[in-house]
Design a protein around this motif. Structure first.
Motif, short mmCIF file in Angstrom:
data_model
loop_
_atom_site.label_atom_id
_atom_site.label_comp_id
_atom_site.label_asym_id
_atom_site.label_seq_id
_atom_site.Cartn_x
_atom_site.Cartn_y
_atom_site.Cartn_z
N UNK A 1 6.79 55.21 34.04
CA UNK A 1 5.89 54.08 33.82
C UNK A 1 6.68 52.91 33.24
N UNK B 1 5.55 50.23 32.11
CA UNK B 1 4.87 49.73 30.92
C UNK B 1 5.37 50.43 29.66
N UNK B 2 5.84 51.66 29.79
CA UNK B 2 6.29 52.44 28.63
C UNK B 2 7.79 52.29 28.38
N UNK B 3 8.50 51.53 29.21
CA UNK B 3 9.94 51.37 28.97
C UNK B 3 10.15 50.67 27.63
N UNK B 4 11.32 50.86 27.03
CA UNK B 4 11.63 50.12 25.81
C UNK B 4 11.69 48.63 26.16
N UNK B 5 11.56 47.75 25.16
CA UNK B 5 11.54 46.31 25.49
C UNK B 5 12.73 45.88 26.35
#
Lengths: 197, 596
Positions: B371, B373-377
């Motif tokens: 996902x 959306x869940x990656x680190x910034x």
């Protein structure tokens, strides 16, 4: 210009039939002849020939006598019709601390410790408190399984060695020795566990 | 990061570089009409198609005619998909009775705005999905309305790229080929012959391929589970090969039925990159100087490796906000099952998830195995930036090549400005018209991404309004704070870039988002193709000038460095302010332990 549109309509129809009908149906035919089991979902059956799951799709395990998979955000957990994950970013309070309707990392870690009777000094592997992308991840890590082993042994009145041996047997290695990650299929491990005398 | 993780990344890119040349040569022969391996069986089918569709395959088109054909064909096939979707409830192969009175409770309604968005999405090679496949689409819709576009939208992209190259090699001819024959040949000589074995390989690993109704049963621990099926493998093959990326299921390539093992994962990543990589060789072959293609491939490989290693580094470092709960996420203890595992599958781990995320955003694919959306910034930043750089690092099938050619034109123009000479590229003088078209290409993308994101950030609707039942545009977000802004920016970048991946927390299935994102996809496809074909048209009418001592060699290391710089600087200057508000500030706040 009208000729271009007429040509487009004709070519669209011809290519749609070739790539949208003939191609997928031919593949379906070939797949079902060559890989019947896999094309139909790698299903597993019990002694009465009833389907109990797919080897590839994770299931919810809530009883203490079974190894439990990773947290799942697919529906109420491992709902194969609602595949998906949390979609929460690294700075999400909901993801980390949770709220009254949603277990965050904080609650998931506390529950994991409680169920498996682990004290706070023991670290929990990250994969045991995070949800997968599909919500249907069939696997857990070796470390995660080992932390659950004492609980399984005590609920089932087995020696701990017997359980850890079973875990070792079920470790699926990297493909060709270096591709992907080593892992343990939870459903198959639990089926093996049920087969133990 | 682990040693094995890095090995897997380099193994992957080595395989791509190995296959690029033979496949590129094959594509060249197909498009030149030469005899190839499969000509014996395929030539008669090709002729049959021309006869059925009544097409004059000898016609040479100028750029205007070629563009008209591209647009007409896209509009007609888009309409076909729209109609198939709207009437899917009345059509066969609907075992779960979607859209009928006895549809299951979980079924999502096919609304006109959703059908509109989906039709544009698949026609433009974007494959943005406002729906979840398993609860919305009938099997017929999946194969005929959607997978069909996976073939033809990809073939259209390749055809346009080839036409652009023909513009460079034409010596005052004024024509750039025949769209109908390009489209047909690419589909039946290149895409289909690769897809058939690829689909079967995927099935052999466990990807499903059947027409069965969904199966409900009781699990080992006495819960109910319903498995959804479909013609997944055939669609999966072209989804990746054509850099389309629209998943059969909601979870896309993270779903075990789409991507069951690390081996299928490798196959899927290879199939995403392989045609864009091969096209650089085809390009070199067509301009009769393979060094030109090698230069472009070098630029792509360098930017790809930087992006992958940065993403992998930050994903492996994990989320420091987990620390207070005594969670072990150190990759030196857990290997690649440590790090930021939220939204990732265990069988792929951190290395293969980071690699897939970069591969899918370097190209215009948009399939995901984790996902985003869940990656680190910082991981999220790289995926976002990859799309915003114009997806020229390998890029979409065809669109990547014409994209990087536009950047190459800009580079020689800048180099020309520095030394005060009329710039040349591949023996053609680059003048006012070409530079105008190249700038249009870049400005339209920037306009669509930034202006639409701004609109969605501030727009207000009353609660439960028809246009957006959530109320204001930002109520559709799943995250708050800077990450929420990233979700919006990603959506419009992804649609404009025809990528189709998402920070999927955004609930985009409302008329407002479906239509605005639809417009972004439309601009991002056709208002890129038109300027680039116009540029090809203008080039095709020019005389080829032989290289002289003053010509800047566009196969040199200097050119490679210049081109990388131009790509990065143009992208950074355009999007840096917006990226600061999203992922960059989020990274600093995450390190301070600030939550939203």
């Amino acid at each position: 210009m009208i000729k271009i549109f007429l040509d487009s309509i004709k070519l669209t129809l011809v290519l749609a039939i070739i790539t949208g009908l003939i191609y997928p149906l031919v593949i379906t035919g070939l797949a079902n002849i060559m890989f019947d089991d896999k094309a139909n979902g790698s299903l597993l059956y019990d002694q009465n020939h009833k389907v109990i799951g797919s080897k590839l799709i994770g299931q919810a395990f809530t009883s203490n006598k079974y190894f439990q998979g990773r947290p799942s955000r697919a529906g109420n957990g491992y709902d194969a019709l609602l595949s998906g994950g949390s979609n929460l970013g690294s700075t999400s309070q909901k993801l980390i601390e949770g709220n009254k309707d949603f277990d965050g990392i904080k609650q998931l870690a506390a529950k994991y410790r409680l169920v498996n009777k682990i004290d706070f000094t023991t670290k929990i592997p990250v994969e045991a408190v995070t949800a997968s992308a599909s919500g249907l991840d069939p696997d857990i890590s070796y470390e995660n399984a080992m932390l659950q082993a004492p609980r399984i042994a005590s609920v089932r009145h087995l020696s701990q060695n017997k359980v850890t041996d079973l875990i070792e047997l079920n470790v699926q290695k990297r493909e060709l020795g270096f591709i992907g990650e080593p892992r343990i299929n939870v459903l198959i491990l639990n089926l093996d566990l049920d087969k133990l005398p | 990061m682990t040693f094995l993780g890095i090995c897997q990344i380099f193994f992957f890119i080595s395989l791509i570089l190995l296959i690029a040349k033979p496949l590129g040569l094959y594509i060249y022969n197909v498009l030149e009409g030469n005899n190839t391996l499969f000509s014996g069986i395929l030539r008669p089918s090709e002729m049959l198609i021309y006869r059925l569709a009544n097409i004059d395959f000898c016609e040479e088109m100028n750029w205007l005619k070629y563009t008209q054909c591209v647009i007409a064909f896209s509009l007609v096939s888009m309409l076909l998909t729209y109609l198939l979707l709207i009437f899917q409830n009345l059509l066969p192969l609907n075992p779960m009775h979607f859209g009928l009175s006895d549809a299951p409770a979980y079924a999502t309604k096919m609304t006109p705005d959703l059908a509109f968005n989906t039709a544009i999405s698949f026609t433009t090679n974007t494959n943005w999905q406002s729906y979840a496949g398993e609860t919305t689409m009938t099997y017929l819709s999946q194969m005929l309305a959607l997978a069909f576009h996976n073939f033809v939208s990809s073939a259209t992209g390749i055809a346009v790229a080839i036409a652009v190259i023909r513009g460079f090699i034409a010596n005052r001819v004024g024509t750039i080929g025949n769209f109908w024959t390009d489209l047909t040949r690419i589909t039946i000589y290149i895409l289909l012959p690769i897809c058939i074995p690829l689909a079967l390989l995927l099935v052999s690993q466990g990807v499903v391929q059947n027409l069965n109704p969904y199966l409900t049963f009781t699990t080992l621990d006495n819960h109910n589970q319903t498995l959804s099926f479909g013609l997944v493998a055939s669609q999966e093959a072209i989804k990746n090969l054509g850099t389309n990326g629209g998943g059969f299921f909601n979870a896309n390539s993270a779903h075990p039925f789409e991507n069951p093992t690390p081996l299928t994962n490798l196959l899927e990543m290879l199939s995403i990159f392989i045609i864009p990589a091969a096209l650089t060789y085809t390009f070199g072959k067509m301009v009769k100087d393979t060094r030109q293609g090698v230069a472009l491939l070098t630029v792509m490989t360098i930017i790809f490796l930087i992006g992958t290693l940065v993403t992998y580094h930050f994903e492996a470092k994990g989320n420091p906000n987990f620390k207070p709960y005594n969670i072990n996420y150190a990759t030196n203890q857990l290997g690649d099952s440590g790090g930021n595992m939220e939204g990732k599958e265990l069988r792929f781990g951190i290395a293969n998830s980071s690699l897939f995320a970069v591969v899918t955003t370097d190209t215009s694919c948009g399939a995901v195995n984790c996902l985003h959306d869940c990656l680190t910034p910082m991981g999220g930043l790289i995926t976002l930036l990859n799309i915003e750089l114009g997806e020229v690092v390998f890029g979409g099938t065809g669109s990547g090549l014409y994209g990087i050619i536009v950047f190459a034109v800009l580079s020689v123009f800048i180099a020309g400005l520095m030394v005060g000479r009329t710039p040349e590229y591949l023996g053609k003088k680059i003048e006012k018209k070409e530079v105008k078209m190249a700038m249009l290409f870049i400005l339209i993308a920037a306009f669509s991404i930034l202006v639409f994101t701004a609109i969605a950030s501030v727009i207000n609707f009353p609660k439960d309004s028809f246009w957006n039942s959530f109320g204001s545009g930002t109520n559709n977000l799943n995250n708050v704070g800077p990450h929420g802004f990233s979700e919006l920016l990603y959506a419009f970048s992804s649609c404009t870039g025809n990528n189709g991946s998402a920070f999927a927390g955004l609930s985009a299935n409302t008329p407002f988002y479906n239509i605005l994102l639809g417009i972004a996809m439309f601009l991002g496809r056709f208002f890129m193709i038109i300027p680039v074909l116009a540029m090809a048209g203008s080039l095709s009418e020019k005389k080829l000038v032989p290289a002289s001592i003053g010509t800047f060699p566009t196969y040199s290391y200097l050119f490679v460095i210049l081109l990388i710089s131009v790509i990065l600087i143009v992208g950074a200057l355009t999007f840096f302010p917006a990226l600061c508000l999203g992922p960059i500030i989020e990274e600093f706040l995450m390190r301070q332990g600030k939550l939203f």
